[in-house]
Design a protein around this motif. Sequence first.
Motif, PDB file in Angstrom:
ATOM      1  N   LEU A  21       9.801 -16.530   9.641  1.00 15.62           N
ATOM      2  CA  LEU A  21       8.755 -16.022   8.758  1.00 15.62           C
ATOM      3  C   LEU A  21       8.711 -14.503   8.772  1.00 15.62           C
ATOM      4  O   LEU A  21       8.663 -13.855   7.727  1.00 15.62           O
ATOM      5  N   ALA A  22       8.734 -13.929   9.974  1.00 16.65           N
ATOM      6  CA  ALA A  22       8.628 -12.479  10.094  1.00 16.65           C
ATOM      7  C   ALA A  22       9.870 -11.774   9.575  1.00 16.65           C
ATOM      8  O   ALA A  22       9.805 -10.614   9.157  1.00 16.65           O
ATOM      9  N   GLY A  23      10.988 -12.450   9.602  1.00 21.27           N
ATOM     10  CA  GLY A  23      12.225 -11.829   9.162  1.00 21.27           C
ATOM     11  C   GLY A  23      12.433 -11.818   7.667  1.00 21.27           C
ATOM     12  O   GLY A  23      13.331 -11.130   7.174  1.00 21.27           O
ATOM     13  N   CYS A  24      11.602 -12.559   6.931  1.00 21.83           N
ATOM     14  CA  CYS A  24      11.824 -12.673   5.491  1.00 21.83           C
ATOM     15  C   CYS A  24      10.496 -12.551   4.747  1.00 21.83           C
ATOM     16  O   CYS A  24       9.865 -13.553   4.424  1.00 21.83           O
ATOM     17  N   PRO A  25      10.039 -11.335   4.460  1.00 20.75           N
ATOM     18  CA  PRO A  25       8.767 -11.160   3.751  1.00 20.75           C
ATOM     19  C   PRO A  25       8.833 -11.648   2.312  1.00 20.75           C
ATOM     20  O   PRO A  25       9.925 -11.761   1.729  1.00 20.75           O
ATOM     21  N   THR A  26       7.674 -11.921   1.756  1.00 20.62           N
ATOM     22  CA  THR A  26       7.604 -12.335   0.356  1.00 20.62           C
ATOM     23  C   THR A  26       8.024 -11.204  -0.570  1.00 20.62           C
ATOM     24  O   THR A  26       8.686 -11.425  -1.582  1.00 20.62           O
ATOM     25  N   ALA A  27       7.626  -9.993  -0.223  1.00 17.07           N
ATOM     26  CA  ALA A  27       7.933  -8.822  -1.059  1.00 17.07           C
ATOM     27  C   ALA A  27       7.812  -7.571  -0.212  1.00 17.07           C
ATOM     28  O   ALA A  27       7.364  -7.612   0.942  1.00 17.07           O
ATOM     29  N   LEU A  28       8.214  -6.455  -0.802  1.00 15.42           N
ATOM     30  CA  LEU A  28       7.997  -5.141  -0.218  1.00 15.42           C
ATOM     31  C   LEU A  28       6.982  -4.403  -1.076  1.00 15.42           C
ATOM     32  O   LEU A  28       7.019  -4.493  -2.308  1.00 15.42           O
ATOM     33  N   CYS A  29       6.082  -3.687  -0.431  1.00 21.17           N
ATOM     34  CA  CYS A  29       5.045  -2.939  -1.145  1.00 21.17           C
ATOM     35  C   CYS A  29       5.686  -2.004  -2.157  1.00 21.17           C
ATOM     36  O   CYS A  29       6.658  -1.307  -1.846  1.00 21.17           O
ATOM     37  N   ILE A  30       5.161  -1.982  -3.374  1.00 23.43           N
ATOM     38  CA  ILE A  30       5.726  -1.176  -4.435  1.00 23.43           C
ATOM     39  C   ILE A  30       5.583   0.314  -4.162  1.00 23.43           C
ATOM     40  O   ILE A  30       6.293   1.141  -4.724  1.00 23.43           O
ATOM     41  N   GLU A  65       5.454  -7.161 -16.140  1.00 26.94           N
ATOM     42  CA  GLU A  65       6.023  -6.898 -14.825  1.00 26.94           C
ATOM     43  C   GLU A  65       4.948  -7.094 -13.765  1.00 26.94           C
ATOM     44  O   GLU A  65       3.793  -6.743 -13.972  1.00 26.94           O
ATOM     45  N   LEU A  66       5.327  -7.651 -12.641  1.00 27.61           N
ATOM     46  CA  LEU A  66       4.415  -7.854 -11.532  1.00 27.61           C
ATOM     47  C   LEU A  66       4.952  -7.126 -10.311  1.00 27.61           C
ATOM     48  O   LEU A  66       6.124  -7.273  -9.957  1.00 27.61           O
ATOM     49  N   SER A  67       4.093  -6.330  -9.670  1.00 35.88           N
ATOM     50  CA  SER A  67       4.418  -5.669  -8.409  1.00 35.88           C
ATOM     51  C   SER A  67       3.304  -5.973  -7.425  1.00 35.88           C
ATOM     52  O   SER A  67       2.194  -6.385  -7.810  1.00 35.88           O
ATOM     53  N   LEU A  68       3.570  -5.781  -6.144  1.00 35.20           N
ATOM     54  CA  LEU A  68       2.588  -6.069  -5.096  1.00 35.20           C
ATOM     55  C   LEU A  68       2.401  -4.841  -4.218  1.00 35.20           C
ATOM     56  O   LEU A  68       3.386  -4.212  -3.805  1.00 35.20           O
ATOM     57  N   ALA A  69       1.151  -4.495  -3.946  1.00 36.16           N
ATOM     58  CA  ALA A  69       0.813  -3.426  -3.004  1.00 36.16           C
ATOM     59  C   ALA A  69       0.302  -4.065  -1.715  1.00 36.16           C
ATOM     60  O   ALA A  69      -0.352  -5.116  -1.743  1.00 36.16           O
ATOM     61  N   CYS A  70       0.606  -3.438  -0.573  1.00 36.38           N
ATOM     62  CA  CYS A  70       0.301  -4.075   0.711  1.00 36.38           C
ATOM     63  C   CYS A  70      -1.108  -3.806   1.201  1.00 36.38           C
ATOM     64  O   CYS A  70      -1.616  -4.535   2.054  1.00 36.38           O
ATOM     65  N   SER A  71      -1.775  -2.767   0.694  1.00 34.01           N
ATOM     66  CA  SER A  71      -3.076  -2.390   1.244  1.00 34.01           C
ATOM     67  C   SER A  71      -3.922  -1.698   0.177  1.00 34.01           C
ATOM     68  O   SER A  71      -3.433  -1.314  -0.895  1.00 34.01           O
ATOM     69  N   ARG A  72      -5.175  -1.505   0.521  1.00 36.43           N
ATOM     70  CA  ARG A  72      -6.074  -0.791  -0.381  1.00 36.43           C
ATOM     71  C   ARG A  72      -5.627   0.656  -0.545  1.00 36.43           C
ATOM     72  O   ARG A  72      -5.748   1.242  -1.623  1.00 36.43           O
ATOM     73  N   ALA A  73      -5.100   1.242   0.536  1.00 38.71           N
ATOM     74  CA  ALA A  73      -4.656   2.631   0.473  1.00 38.71           C
ATOM     75  C   ALA A  73      -3.493   2.798  -0.498  1.00 38.71           C
ATOM     76  O   ALA A  73      -3.480   3.718  -1.316  1.00 38.71           O
ATOM     77  N   CYS A  74      -2.512   1.909  -0.407  1.00 39.99           N
ATOM     78  CA  CYS A  74      -1.377   1.987  -1.329  1.00 39.99           C
ATOM     79  C   CYS A  74      -1.811   1.701  -2.756  1.00 39.99           C
ATOM     80  O   CYS A  74      -1.311   2.308  -3.711  1.00 39.99           O
ATOM     81  N   HIS A  75      -2.749   0.780  -2.894  1.00 37.15           N
ATOM     82  CA  HIS A  75      -3.267   0.471  -4.215  1.00 37.15           C
ATOM     83  C   HIS A  75      -3.963   1.681  -4.813  1.00 37.15           C
ATOM     84  O   HIS A  75      -3.776   2.032  -5.982  1.00 37.15           O
ATOM     85  N   ALA A  76      -4.768   2.371  -3.993  1.00 34.18           N
ATOM     86  CA  ALA A  76      -5.474   3.569  -4.461  1.00 34.18           C
ATOM     87  C   ALA A  76      -4.487   4.676  -4.808  1.00 34.18           C
ATOM     88  O   ALA A  76      -4.669   5.404  -5.792  1.00 34.18           O
ATOM     89  N   GLN A  77      -3.432   4.812  -4.011  1.00 34.63           N
ATOM     90  CA  GLN A  77      -2.408   5.810  -4.296  1.00 34.63           C
ATOM     91  C   GLN A  77      -1.714   5.514  -5.608  1.00 34.63           C
ATOM     92  O   GLN A  77      -1.379   6.423  -6.378  1.00 34.63           O
ATOM     93  N   LEU A  78      -1.513   4.244  -5.884  1.00 35.78           N
ATOM     94  CA  LEU A  78      -0.870   3.846  -7.129  1.00 35.78           C
ATOM     95  C   LEU A  78      -1.745   4.202  -8.323  1.00 35.78           C
ATOM     96  O   LEU A  78      -1.262   4.653  -9.362  1.00 35.78           O
ATOM     97  N   LEU A  79      -3.060   4.033  -8.169  1.00 37.34           N
ATOM     98  CA  LEU A  79      -3.971   4.357  -9.252  1.00 37.34           C
ATOM     99  C   LEU A  79      -4.022   5.858  -9.514  1.00 37.34           C
ATOM    100  O   LEU A  79      -4.084   6.306 -10.655  1.00 37.34           O
ATOM    101  N   SER A  80      -3.997   6.629  -8.436  1.00 44.01           N
ATOM    102  CA  SER A  80      -4.083   8.075  -8.593  1.00 44.01           C
ATOM    103  C   SER A  80      -2.757   8.704  -9.002  1.00 44.01           C
ATOM    104  O   SER A  80      -2.724   9.778  -9.592  1.00 44.01           O
ATOM    105  N   ASN A  81      -1.647   8.018  -8.688  1.00 46.78           N
ATOM    106  CA  ASN A  81      -0.317   8.539  -8.997  1.00 46.78           C
ATOM    107  C   ASN A  81       0.591   7.396  -9.412  1.00 46.78           C
ATOM    108  O   ASN A  81       1.260   6.795  -8.573  1.00 46.78           O
ATOM    109  N   PRO A  82       0.620   7.054 -10.703  1.00 41.01           N
ATOM    110  CA  PRO A  82       1.443   5.935 -11.152  1.00 41.01           C
ATOM    111  C   PRO A  82       2.911   6.070 -10.770  1.00 41.01           C
ATOM    112  O   PRO A  82       3.607   5.078 -10.583  1.00 41.01           O
ATOM    113  N   CYS A  83       3.409   7.301 -10.616  1.00 43.40           N
ATOM    114  CA  CYS A  83       4.815   7.504 -10.272  1.00 43.40           C
ATOM    115  C   CYS A  83       5.105   7.132  -8.832  1.00 43.40           C
ATOM    116  O   CYS A  83       6.264   7.082  -8.423  1.00 43.40           O
ATOM    117  N   ALA A  84       4.061   6.871  -8.032  1.00 43.75           N
ATOM    118  CA  ALA A  84       4.282   6.477  -6.645  1.00 43.75           C
ATOM    119  C   ALA A  84       5.012   5.156  -6.546  1.00 43.75           C
ATOM    120  O   ALA A  84       5.607   4.832  -5.524  1.00 43.75           O
TER     121      ALA A  84
END
Length: 388
Positions: free
Chosen positions: A312-321, A347-366
Amino acid sequence: LNQERIEDLSQLLAQLLESDKLAGNAKLYLKGCCMETLGDLTPAQHPHCISLLHMPNNLVVNLPESTFLLCNLTELNLCGNRLVEFPTVLFRLALLSKLNLGHNAICSLPHIPANAWPELEVLMLYSNGISQLPSSICYLKSLVYLSLDANPIESLPRQICYLHRLKSLYISSLELLYLPQCLGSMHSLQNLFADSNSRLAYIPGSLLQRWDRLPPFQSYMYRCGKLGPPAQALATHCSLSVVNPLSDVASCLILPGEISTIGDCYANCVPSLEELALRTIHRCFVVSSSGQSPDPTAAVFQQRLPRRLQELAGCPTALCIVCHSAVFAFAFPVVCYSELDRMATFELSLACSRACHAQLLSNPCASGYDAAKNEDVSVWLPVLVPPL
């Protein structure tokens, strides 16, 4: 011997042996011979001399256990026969490099042993009744070409992304609901054929980034539900727009089955302890911060973990965008669509945390998408998609 009527392979080998026509590295072409069985092979018939066995369009229903005596077989073609079960005896053919079981009636695939087929490069399973691909497909480390066309498969295991030599993946005319998020991280993949998946409503966002990398990457996704235009056109980043979270379109998108909890930035914004533990194990034992191999001392502790936890730990569902950290069962989904010729591709992407999600909102190029290439790019917003 194509088109000649032959009762079974064992009888043929006996005849060839009597006439001294069976020599080392023999290649047998037995297309359309109305053969119903291979018969009971014996060592005295020298089946080990055969390196290629071409038997398409026959009437074979199953393979006998004595098939393992074909120990030097490198190519086997049983396309267009009547196999109803996957012949597990084939796992014992260690030198097999090309296997064609297309156009049969196989309904399921068994677990693939870790030591099976170390030389297998080409696997063709098209036009069967296979509904699920086992996660153990990742054990076929030498696989270069995989064809699963025309099977009722609804999802591909994320472990398929661990086929580090895979160059061509054929998944047209399936029943796919979604594609593995990690497809974009398969650096060896050069050709992705996914036409005629009428239930496929979106593609992983990582595939957009994949088009800008080497080696050259081609994808074919015509007639794929709501995908609309050819997916290659998205490389130009045409008119990205926000999907309304309350729209019927957003509600019909299905997340990968492993995602059990969706972050909403308010009440449900902290990953569970199980999720945090899996991320920690993955970070410590699988990937080091420098991108190099794990620390040798960590490997000792890894061996003490239960095998299931290691897998399980060796194969994540996705990597944070945003930060490319591992995501297992908890994520913040981000859905957008690209308008092209009045058609929409999601298109569907996944963010791993609220911080990454907030960064994505403030900087779409992230996320890795270059908004500077497009004169009309809207800010990406998260869409809460109900789980499967």
